[in-house]
Design an enzyme around this catalytic site. Structure first.
Site, PDB file in Angstrom:
ATOM      1  NE  ARG A  40      -4.532   0.594   1.577  1.00 20.58           N
ATOM      2  CZ  ARG A  40      -5.631   0.516   2.300  1.00 20.58           C
ATOM      3  NH1 ARG A  40      -5.572   0.219   3.571  1.00 20.58           N
ATOM      4  NH2 ARG A  40      -6.801   0.708   1.737  1.00 20.58           N
ATOM      5  CG  PHE A 168     -18.280  13.862  10.429  1.00 21.35           C
ATOM      6  CD1 PHE A 168     -19.296  13.029  10.880  1.00 21.35           C
ATOM      7  CD2 PHE A 168     -17.589  14.613  11.359  1.00 21.35           C
ATOM      8  CE1 PHE A 168     -19.614  12.958  12.225  1.00 21.35           C
ATOM      9  CE2 PHE A 168     -17.894  14.555  12.712  1.00 21.35           C
ATOM     10  CZ  PHE A 168     -18.910  13.727  13.152  1.00 21.35           C
ATOM     11  CG  LEU A 169     -13.436  11.190   5.051  1.00 24.45           C
ATOM     12  CD1 LEU A 169     -13.417  10.027   4.092  1.00 24.45           C
ATOM     13  CD2 LEU A 169     -12.046  11.774   5.184  1.00 24.45           C
ATOM     14  CB  ALA A 225     -23.349  11.470  12.473  1.00 28.34           C
ATOM     15  CG  PHE A 228     -29.741  10.288  13.196  1.00 31.73           C
ATOM     16  CD1 PHE A 228     -29.402   9.569  14.326  1.00 31.73           C
ATOM     17  CD2 PHE A 228     -30.746  11.234  13.280  1.00 31.73           C
ATOM     18  CE1 PHE A 228     -30.062   9.787  15.525  1.00 31.73           C
ATOM     19  CE2 PHE A 228     -31.410  11.466  14.475  1.00 31.73           C
ATOM     20  CZ  PHE A 228     -31.064  10.740  15.605  1.00 31.73           C
ATOM     21  CG  LEU A 229     -26.065  10.437   7.500  1.00 32.00           C
ATOM     22  CD1 LEU A 229     -24.581  10.530   7.209  1.00 32.00           C
ATOM     23  CD2 LEU A 229     -26.838  11.449   6.645  1.00 32.00           C
ATOM     24  CB  CYS A 278     -19.061   4.004   7.922  1.00 30.94           C
ATOM     25  SG  CYS A 278     -17.363   4.533   7.981  1.00 30.94           S
ATOM     26  CE  LYS A 281     -16.544   0.359  11.324  1.00 29.16           C
ATOM     27  NZ  LYS A 281     -15.191   0.811  11.050  1.00 29.16           N
ATOM     28  NE  ARG A 348     -13.544  -0.434   2.970  1.00 29.02           N
ATOM     29  CZ  ARG A 348     -12.897   0.430   3.744  1.00 29.02           C
ATOM     30  NH1 ARG A 348     -12.351   0.028   4.863  1.00 29.02           N
ATOM     31  NH2 ARG A 348     -12.799   1.695   3.378  1.00 29.02           N
TER      32      ARG A 348
END
Ligand code: UDX
Ligand code: ADP
Length: 470
Positions: A40, A168-169, A225, A228-229, A278, A281, A348
């Site tokens: 990587r 928060f990206l 956050a 909620f999304l 995200c 999980k 993912r």
């Protein structure tokens, strides 16, 4: 505390873009991104900027601008921790596969390993920043590992502050999200440490957007956050099924709902279900936390969001089978898009994995196209190598092949299924394309990127999510 050297442990989807933006905005700070994964790191250092390990619009320009100046990628974890005033932890925190909390709690072994490394190799006061999304109260784990491991050196000035600074990206817009954030959240106990981190962001983020909280609020705000999304997506997907049953149209319903300022219009696009590293999980983390604290009703509420998401994915593969006369064995289905959303090569938790596996299990032959995902990645996700036509009579049932060109993928196909909203798929002329397909041909649009007015139903049958007129 004046920060001159930053070390970021983890050169992944979070660490790479975040550090590139910090380096670009703070030329006075040296930023070292370290990772144990040599391959990587080699890619991050690759001369060919199209070969960076992750695809993110705008990222290669930043790497080009800063790499070798104040942005460096290496495997020298110990040395760079040693030099750092501030260490960001941006390592993977997947859901635990075994043991207590399996299937819900996060596996913190990589975070723990980082804390031990920082405790061992730092040489002065170091601010440790949690960047990865972590379960609430992880900072306590990190603090106790740091202080216990470095116990004998604390008096010599080797001390620590722990901050929570969640990212928060969103992938695909990561660079823009980092440059123009809605907010920067910093949770911590020590004002001086919080100020040191906010000073870095103040190089490009207005003060009014920096929110300071205690550690636990910051950790929980990040999980909430995302929950909620994700909840909005499950909500709209649940309504999409009602639309299909009743004759309503999910796009009209979304617009009507989203026009209410209290609700807002974003994250109301119905689709094949949410993916990405995200959402699932983080919700499962919240479920585990609620169960742990004896709050089964809360756990149940959030678990429902994930259940609905699984159901939506299942619903789409079942629907394809049903429309193709209940039998897809040996039929060719073109899969358009494998990434969990457009503008990323990340797969993912992509809905495509579950949907393709369901179709393969029914015996379909899948011709898979994606502009950014590699065939090797798809093999690994499906747990099945692609079947290359080495002999004229290669088996086609329950197999798949990667196809670089959409036109080629459609030859003799019984159906095409759009799973990722890549812009190039909305430009396909389906009335022409369908001529290459076997009749009766179907187009399934799980992302609502095709205008039904452009489809001549004499040429191709058309289904799209949440369309009751189907
Ligand atoms: C998300 C959060 O947005 C980000 O703030 C957090 O830091 C990380 O998790 P990401 O997973 O990169 O980001 O993508 P996002 O744009 O949120 O999309 C997640 C999934 O939801 C995708 O599969 C996407 O296709 C789906 N989605 C999104 C919908 O199905 N409908 C929508 O209206 C929006
Ligand atoms: P994210 O999406 O959170 O950035 P990724 O899996 O893309 O997650 O990246 C996490 C990176 O962290 C991986 O490249 C992995 O090799 C690296 N990593 C994990 N543990 C360590 C460690 N102790 N030291 C250095 N790098 C680590």
């Amino acid at each position: 505390m004046d920060i001159k050297n930053i070390c970021c442990i983890g050169a992944g989807y979070v660490g790479g873009p975040t550090m590139s933006v910090i380096a670009a905005k703070c030329s006075h700070i040296r930023v070292d991104v370290v990772d144990v994964n040599k391959e990587r790191i080699e890619k991050w250092n690759s001369k060919d900027l199209d070969n960076l390990p992750i695809f993110e619009p705008g990222l290669s320009d930043l790497v080009k601008k800063c790499r070798g100046k104040n942005l460096h990628f290496s495997t020298q974890v110990e040395k760079k921790i040693n030099d750092a005033d501030m260490v960001f932890i941006s390592v993977n925190t997947p859901t635990k596969k075994n043991g207590i909390g399996a299937g819900k709690a996060s596996d913190l072994k990589w975070v723990e390993a980082c804390a031990r490394q920082v405790a061992t190799y730092s040489k002065k006061h170091t601010i440790v920043v949690e960047k990865s999304t972590l379960p609430v109260r992880t900072a306590e784990v990190i603090k106790s590992i740091l202080n216990e491991t470095a116990k004998n050196d604390l008096k010599k000035g080797k001390t620590f502050d722990v901050l929570s600074n969640p990212e928060f990206l969103a992938e695909g817009s990561a660079i823009n999200d980092l440059i123009n954030p809605d907010r920067v959240l910093i949770g911590g106990e020590n004002e001086i440490a919080i100020n040191s981190l906010s000073e870095i962001y103040l190089n490009w983020v207005p003060e009014s957007k920096i929110i300071r909280t205690n550690l636990w609020s910051s950790e929980l705000a990040k999980l909430s956050a995302n929950a909620f999304l994700a909840q909005r997506i499950s909500s709209i997907n649940s309504i999409s099924a009602i639309c299909e049953a009743t004759g309503a149209d999910i796009r009209e319903v979304s617009k009507a709902i989203g026009s209410d300022k209290r609700i807002g219009s974003r994250f109301l696009n119905s689709g094949p279900g949410f993916g990405g590293s995200c959402f699932k999980k983080d919700i499962l983390n919240l479920v585990y936390l609620s169960e742990y604290f004896g709050l089964p009703e809360v756990a149940n509420f959030w678990e429902g969001v994930v259940r609905l998401n699984d159901w939506q994915q299942n619903r789409i593969s079942q629907l394809v089978v049903k429309k193709l006369f209940g039998n897809i064995s040996g039929k060719k289905i073109t899969i358009l898009g494998f990434a969990f959303k457009a503008n990323t090569n990340d797969t993912r938790e992509s809905p495509a994995i579950k949907i393709c596996n369901d179709l393969l299990e029914e015996g379909a032959f899948l011709s898979i196209h994606d502009p950014k995902v590699s065939p090797e990645q798809i093999s690994s996700d499906l747990g099945l190598n692609q079947n290359l036509p080495i002999t004229p009579k290669y088996p086609i049932e329950g197999n798949w092949r990667f196809t670089h060109k959409v036109e080629e993928a459609l030859i003799d196909a019984d159906a095409a299924l759009i799973l990722t909203e890549w812009p190039e798929y909305s430009k396909i002329n389906w009335n022409n394309a369908s001529r290459k397909m076997r009749k009766p041909a179907w187009l399934f649009d799980s992302r609502s990127i095709i205008d039904p007015k452009d489809i001549n139903k004499q040429e191709i049958n058309f289904w799209r999510v949440g369309d009751g007129i189907n």
